[in-house]
Design an enzyme around this catalytic site. Structure first.
Site, PDB file in Angstrom:
ATOM      1  NE  ARG A  28      -0.520  -0.347   4.990  1.00  0.00           N
ATOM      2  CZ  ARG A  28      -0.505   0.662   5.855  1.00  0.00           C
ATOM      3  NH1 ARG A  28      -1.119   1.793   5.565  1.00  0.00           N
ATOM      4  NH2 ARG A  28       0.110   0.554   7.016  1.00  0.00           N
ATOM      5  CB  VAL A  73      10.994  -6.406   7.861  1.00  0.00           C
ATOM      6  CG1 VAL A  73      10.686  -6.372   6.375  1.00  0.00           C
ATOM      7  CG2 VAL A  73      10.255  -5.311   8.617  1.00  0.00           C
ATOM      8  CE1 TYR A 169       9.180   7.116  10.303  1.00  0.00           C
ATOM      9  CE2 TYR A 169       9.638   9.459  10.528  1.00  0.00           C
ATOM     10  CZ  TYR A 169       9.403   8.358   9.733  1.00  0.00           C
ATOM     11  OH  TYR A 169       9.405   8.492   8.377  1.00  0.00           O
TER      12      TYR A 169
END
Length: 247
Positions: A28, A73, A169
């Site tokens: 996506r 992952v 992040y």
């Protein structure tokens, strides 16, 4: 370590032949668009996603050049199994786009930390990319050809770093940038080029609906780096809009 063509150029000049690209987080958003653009340039595209059904749906959107892979992952076993399947299907992986990523910490600001969020973010954004690199890059070195693109963010640039939201992040992308530079230096002269791409604030599951860029614009720089022509020496760089950014 930017090559002579490291600022501008058009990857469409590359003669792709039977090249195969693996795009993680490819079901996506930016990942799906990267896969679509790579297929349009003549590459076979392996769409990696946690759920095979999501990868299969993305492949239907991309077209017959796309093949689905179930790949988480955050799991070394899943990555290893998916890469073995990919090699059985295609014989080799020439291009890796590490696009899978998460942003989990929202409004949290330093010095406060939620360790479970930090660990989960690093496991996907840094260690996850590293797992796939470890599984794929030795084959590229043996073939004397490869393109590795780590999808990152200018939020991770130390030169541009300041206080603000999303610390886990941002730190994960800083670490991914460091891995990009180290790997590029390690692989110098092997025919494998390693770069990082900031797609900009793009409308996606992570970027949200108010982002100014569409997926096609966000995918442009990763696709450009993934299709650098043979003989191009561009490696060890961080780019946005095909233009270098400071680390």
């Amino acid at each position: 370590m930017l090559g002579p063509h490291g600022v501008k150029g058009d990857g469409q000049a590359m003669r792709h032949g039977d090249r195969t690209a693996l795009v993680t987080g490819g079901a996506r958003g930016i990942g799906l668009e990267i896969g679509r653009q790579l297929a349009d340039r003549g590459l076979r595209v392996l769409v990696g996603a946690r759920r095979r059904a999501a990868a299969e749906e993305a492949c239907r959107a991309i077209g017959p050049a796309a093949l689905p892979l179930a790949m988480d992952v955050t799991s070394a076993a899943s990555v290893g199994e998916a890469v073995r399947e990919a090699l059985q299907l295609t014989g080799g992986i020439d291009v890796l786009v590490n696009n899978a990523g998460v942003s989990l910490d929202g409004e949290l600001r330093p010095p406060y930390v939620q360790e479970e969020i930090l660990n989960a973010t690093l496991d996907t954004n840094l260690t996850g990319a590293w797992r796939v690199i470890e599984a794929v890059v030795p084959g590229m070195v043996e073939a004397r050809y490869g393109r590795v693109v780590n999808v990152t963010s200018s939020y991770g640039s130390l030169a541009l770093m300041d206080s603000g939201r999303h610390p886990a992040y941002r730190i994960s992308k800083t670490a991914l940038n460091a891995l990009t530079r180290m790997l590029a230096a390690e692989l110098a002269g092997t025919g494998v080029l390693v770069n990082a791409a900031d797609p900009g604030w793009t409308r996606s599951g992570m970027g949200g609906p108010s982002a100014p860029r569409g997926p096609a614009e966000g995918a442009d720089t990763p696709v450009w780096l993934a299709t650098l022509p043979e003989g191009d020496g561009t490696t060890g760089g961080l780019f946005t809009d095909r233009t270098p950014l400071p680390w």
